[in-house]
Design an enzyme around this catalytic site. Structure first.
Site, mmCIF file in Angstrom:
data_model
loop_
_atom_site.group_PDB
_atom_site.id
_atom_site.type_symbol
_atom_site.label_atom_id
_atom_site.label_comp_id
_atom_site.label_asym_id
_atom_site.label_seq_id
_atom_site.Cartn_x
_atom_site.Cartn_y
_atom_site.Cartn_z
ATOM 1 N N GLU A 12 13.558 19.646 -6.864
ATOM 2 C CA GLU A 12 14.303 18.400 -7.076
ATOM 3 C C GLU A 12 13.356 17.203 -7.046
ATOM 4 O O GLU A 12 13.499 16.260 -7.835
ATOM 5 C CB GLU A 12 15.378 18.255 -5.998
ATOM 6 C CG GLU A 12 16.467 19.308 -6.080
ATOM 7 C CD GLU A 12 17.321 19.393 -4.838
ATOM 8 O OE1 GLU A 12 18.480 19.845 -4.953
ATOM 9 O OE2 GLU A 12 16.842 19.033 -3.743
ATOM 10 N N MET A 156 24.132 21.159 1.235
ATOM 11 C CA MET A 156 23.597 21.409 2.569
ATOM 12 C C MET A 156 23.001 20.167 3.231
ATOM 13 O O MET A 156 22.460 20.280 4.330
ATOM 14 C CB MET A 156 22.543 22.524 2.505
ATOM 15 C CG MET A 156 23.093 23.847 1.998
ATOM 16 S SD MET A 156 21.846 25.169 1.875
ATOM 17 C CE MET A 156 21.506 25.485 3.616
ATOM 18 N N ASP A 180 25.856 25.486 -10.074
ATOM 19 C CA ASP A 180 26.588 26.762 -10.163
ATOM 20 C C ASP A 180 28.019 26.532 -9.684
ATOM 21 O O ASP A 180 28.307 25.565 -8.994
ATOM 22 C CB ASP A 180 25.916 27.845 -9.313
ATOM 23 C CG ASP A 180 25.830 27.456 -7.843
ATOM 24 O OD1 ASP A 180 26.415 28.172 -7.012
ATOM 25 O OD2 ASP A 180 25.169 26.441 -7.513
#
Length: 215
Positions: A12, A156, A180
């Protein structure tokens, strides 16, 4: 305006760091999970003193209208793995740390700008739920959604950053690209395909948002 952007992973970080050369925009990696996220947010606040903080990265999506590469923007954030019980009171909600908000609200000014961004990617405003669990099974996703059926994304880090910003009075919002859809996947193959095929274009939405903030 000084903008702090927090991501969890190197992949990322690579996607976003190359998009910003302005010294008033700082992209930092915190690491995966709630503790790393909170520590990273506090470090950024102490050292960079941003006017706003953005959590950016990927997340599992939820809902019939949400698809891979869509972007979920937090209207609210909470934890899917926090439960303080009813031993002391019966007012604390599932997902709430006792004594703190049941849900953290995104900054309304940033939320309004996020919803109206000119982009070809679909943007979904909604609830993001956070916990220390990579959701790679339909069973785990069903368990999370049983508590938060309206959730648009599961990650998370976001809520831990939101909590840190709330305590420090720093405006916050989370941008999460859907990598996803756990309820439509069986072995996290969508997640791996996301990084191989569409991640780079997805993170351009964060740059567009930061540009809108600085206008």
């Amino acid at each position: 305006m000084k903008v702090g952007i927090i991501v969890a992973m190197d992949k990322e970080m690579r996607q976003l760091q190359s998009l910003f050369t302005d010294g008033n925009v700082l992209v930092q990696k915190c690491g995966i999970g709630k503790v790393n996220a909170a520590l990273g947010a506090q470090r950024m606040i102490n050292e960079f003193r941003p006017d706003v903080i953005i959590s950016s990265g990927c997340a599992g999506g939820n809902g019939d209208d949400v698809n891979v590469q869509d972007v979920v923007v937090s209207t609210q954030l909470t934890y899917h793995d926090v439960y303080c019980g009813t031993a002391i009171d019966n007012c604390t909600q599932y997902g709430q740390v006792q004594g703190l908000p049941a849900r953290y609200e995104a900054d309304p000014v940033m939320l309004e700008k996020a919803i109206s961004l000119p982009t070809q990617l679909r943007i979904h405003p909604g609830l993001i739920v956070t916990g220390d669990w990579f959701v790679d099974s339909k069973e785990k996703m069903r368990e999370i959604i049983s508590h938060f059926p309206e959730a648009k994304a599961v990650d998370m880090e976001s809520c831990a950053i939101a909590q840190t910003c709330y305590l420090n009075k720093v405006p916050f919002i989370s941008f999460r690209v859907v990598s996803d859809i756990p309820l439509r996947d069986t072995d996290a193959s969508q997640y791996h395909d996301f990084w191989n095929t569409v991640a780079e274009r997805s993170f351009l939405v964060t740059r567009t948002f930061v540009e809108a903030l600085q206008e």
